[in-house]
Design a protein around this motif. Structure first.
Motif, mmCIF file in Angstrom:
data_model
loop_
_atom_site.group_PDB
_atom_site.id
_atom_site.type_symbol
_atom_site.label_atom_id
_atom_site.label_comp_id
_atom_site.label_asym_id
_atom_site.label_seq_id
_atom_site.Cartn_x
_atom_site.Cartn_y
_atom_site.Cartn_z
ATOM 1 N N PRO A 79 18.140 12.595 -36.968
ATOM 2 C CA PRO A 79 19.557 13.203 -36.436
ATOM 3 C C PRO A 79 19.805 14.215 -37.279
ATOM 4 O O PRO A 79 21.419 14.591 -37.279
ATOM 5 C CB PRO A 79 19.942 11.970 -36.368
ATOM 6 C CG PRO A 79 19.003 10.851 -36.047
ATOM 7 C CD PRO A 79 18.211 11.175 -37.399
ATOM 8 N N TYR A 117 26.036 16.250 -38.432
ATOM 9 C CA TYR A 117 25.762 16.230 -37.382
ATOM 10 C C TYR A 117 26.590 15.199 -36.641
ATOM 11 O O TYR A 117 26.001 13.782 -36.545
ATOM 12 C CB TYR A 117 24.585 16.338 -36.881
ATOM 13 C CG TYR A 117 24.194 17.231 -37.208
ATOM 14 C CD1 TYR A 117 24.552 18.708 -35.720
ATOM 15 C CD2 TYR A 117 22.676 17.887 -37.965
ATOM 16 C CE1 TYR A 117 23.510 19.799 -36.162
ATOM 17 C CE2 TYR A 117 22.364 18.504 -37.714
ATOM 18 C CZ TYR A 117 22.567 19.931 -37.029
ATOM 19 O OH TYR A 117 21.894 20.981 -37.239
ATOM 20 N N HIS A 120 25.964 12.755 -34.134
ATOM 21 C CA HIS A 120 24.728 11.904 -33.584
ATOM 22 C C HIS A 120 24.567 10.615 -34.172
ATOM 23 O O HIS A 120 23.756 10.123 -34.032
ATOM 24 C CB HIS A 120 23.839 12.796 -34.512
ATOM 25 C CG HIS A 120 23.502 14.182 -34.193
ATOM 26 N ND1 HIS A 120 22.631 15.029 -34.301
ATOM 27 C CD2 HIS A 120 23.510 15.154 -32.915
ATOM 28 C CE1 HIS A 120 22.483 16.855 -33.772
ATOM 29 N NE2 HIS A 120 22.938 15.993 -32.718
ATOM 30 N N ARG A 124 21.913 7.661 -32.721
ATOM 31 C CA ARG A 124 20.485 8.153 -33.506
ATOM 32 C C ARG A 124 19.597 7.784 -32.905
ATOM 33 O O ARG A 124 19.295 8.251 -33.647
ATOM 34 C CB ARG A 124 21.685 7.438 -35.510
ATOM 35 C CG ARG A 124 21.132 6.122 -35.076
ATOM 36 C CD ARG A 124 22.110 6.351 -36.618
ATOM 37 N NE ARG A 124 22.721 4.165 -36.736
ATOM 38 C CZ ARG A 124 23.371 3.912 -36.226
ATOM 39 N NH1 ARG A 124 24.020 4.423 -35.380
ATOM 40 N NH2 ARG A 124 23.621 2.916 -36.634
ATOM 41 N N HIS A 127 18.620 10.005 -30.335
ATOM 42 C CA HIS A 127 18.782 11.259 -30.873
ATOM 43 C C HIS A 127 17.274 11.380 -31.155
ATOM 44 O O HIS A 127 16.159 12.526 -30.920
ATOM 45 C CB HIS A 127 19.823 11.720 -31.740
ATOM 46 C CG HIS A 127 19.024 13.152 -32.022
ATOM 47 N ND1 HIS A 127 19.789 13.867 -31.544
ATOM 48 C CD2 HIS A 127 18.608 13.152 -33.024
ATOM 49 C CE1 HIS A 127 18.967 15.005 -31.850
ATOM 50 N NE2 HIS A 127 18.703 14.871 -33.389
#
Length: 372
Positions: A79, A117, A120, A124, A127
């Protein structure tokens, strides 16, 4: 049983240049003595592991320094990165190493790391799993589409092309059993730490079964277990040498956890004396049950038990606070253990390690491992 070397240092107040030279020295020894791989992590903004903000950069140096050793990220926190950058960087390392790279992907857990980020953090896990196939397809040279300026999608193929046609991928596990089954379903390898012998056997069995259900060879997936490692001839001398460094190393986890909890508003006050007692218990638990710390016979029995549980590779965490010269001087003893266990491969009975010392819970570091 394969032996690799694993770095995740705690005492990063030392001279950073000296640490990197030490890592290269260990890598050269491992490379010339038949070890399988070297693992370097990704860590950010903390003293604990602060030497390792980018494993791809360090791995490029390791690739140029070695000839045989696998060069692995242990791990890349997906992430925090665009998948295109991950493939670009590690394709370059793969070329420099002649096709010796491997990547362990992780979801991340420390809130402060998500400055890269922030969006995210809550997703996470999704992702990470959502981009595993993206990494694989880009590595093969296939095109992928990503958002570009003005909301327009752009098609991307990455360069340089890697040497290996397929990207060797591990998934880092903490304690969530879904991680094992997800890794099995996707045909990934697993990198984990030992929290419980019984849980390890159960998780590996579930992993193999998940691989088989998904149509993968159930036995081909690699299970790698990281363990604190220092081998010496005298039991009490080793215990006296490693206790304080291991204690300090584990206490660093607690410090970082408290820091993260303060950010999230879930912190619990822990006085210094309580933390010190807990760190003492944790260090003794690691020495007795969950490490390659001690004499060759003690550690060979532990390797035998790992093998019986279905482990394929032990990642020897050699950098946990001991002086660099002390670690380097002990590398021949670790190599002797590696050679001894290779000679006994598949010949050590399941009862090689005594039942006494069985650890049936996630232990004092459960709060950390439960993050997975």
């Amino acid at each position: 049983m394969d032996f690799s070397v694993y770095f995740f240092s705690a005492n990063d107040r030392n001279d950073f240049g000296a640490r990197y030279r030490f890592i290269l020295d260990v890598a050269r020894f491992a490379d010339s003595h038949g070890f399988t791989a070297i693992w370097t992590p990704e860590r950010h903004f903390q003293e604990f592991g602060g030497s390792f903000p980018n494993p791809a950069v360090l791995s490029a140096a390791l690739a140029a320094t070695t000839e045989n050793l696998g060069i692995r990220a242990g791990s890349v926190v997906l992430p925090h990165h665009h998948p295109v950058r991950v493939v670009e960087e590690w394709s370059l390392v793969d070329q420099l190493s002649g096709g010796r790279t491997g990547i362990c992907v992780a979801t991340g857990w420390h809130r402060g790391d998500f400055v890269f980020y922030p969006e995210h953090y809550e997703t996470r896990r999704e992702h990470t799993f959502g981009h595993i196939d993206t990494l694989r397809s880009l590595w093969r040279g296939e095109a992928a589409r990503f958002p570009g300026p003005g909301g327009q999608e752009l098609e991307v193929r990455t360069f340089p092309r890697p040497r290996q046609p397929e990207l060797p991928l591990w998934l880092v596990h903490t304690s969530n059993p879904r991680t094992w089954t997800e890794a099995g379903r996707r045909g990934l390898n697993v990198l984990s730490l030992l929290t419980s012998w019984e849980k390890l056997e159960e998780d590996i069995a579930g992993y193999r079964a998940a691989r088989e259900r998904a149509g993968h060879d159930p036995e081909s997936g690699i299970v790698t277990i990281g363990m604190h490692t220092f081998i010496g001839e005298e039991e009490e001398a080793v215990r006296a040498l490693v206790h304080e460094p291991v204690k300090s190393y584990l206490a660093s986890f607690m410090t970082q956890k408290r820091s993260d909890d303060r950010v999230s508003g879930t912190s619990r006050d822990t006085d210094t004396a309580e933390q010190d007692r807990l760190a003492d218990l944790m260090a003794e638990d690691y020495y007795q049950r969950r490490s390659l710390l001690g004499t060759p016979d003690k550690c060979a029995a532990t390797v035998g038990r790992l093998r019986a549980a279905g482990v394929d590779e032990v990642a020897c965490l050699v950098d946990f606070g001991l002086p660099f010269d002390t670690v380097l001087a002990a590398m021949p003893a670790l190599d002797a253990l590696r050679r001894r266990c290779a000679g006994e491969d598949r010949a050590t009975p399941a009862t090689a390690a005594p039942a006494a010392g069985t650890h049936t819970s996630s232990g004092p570091l459960g709060w950390y491992y439960d993050r997975g």
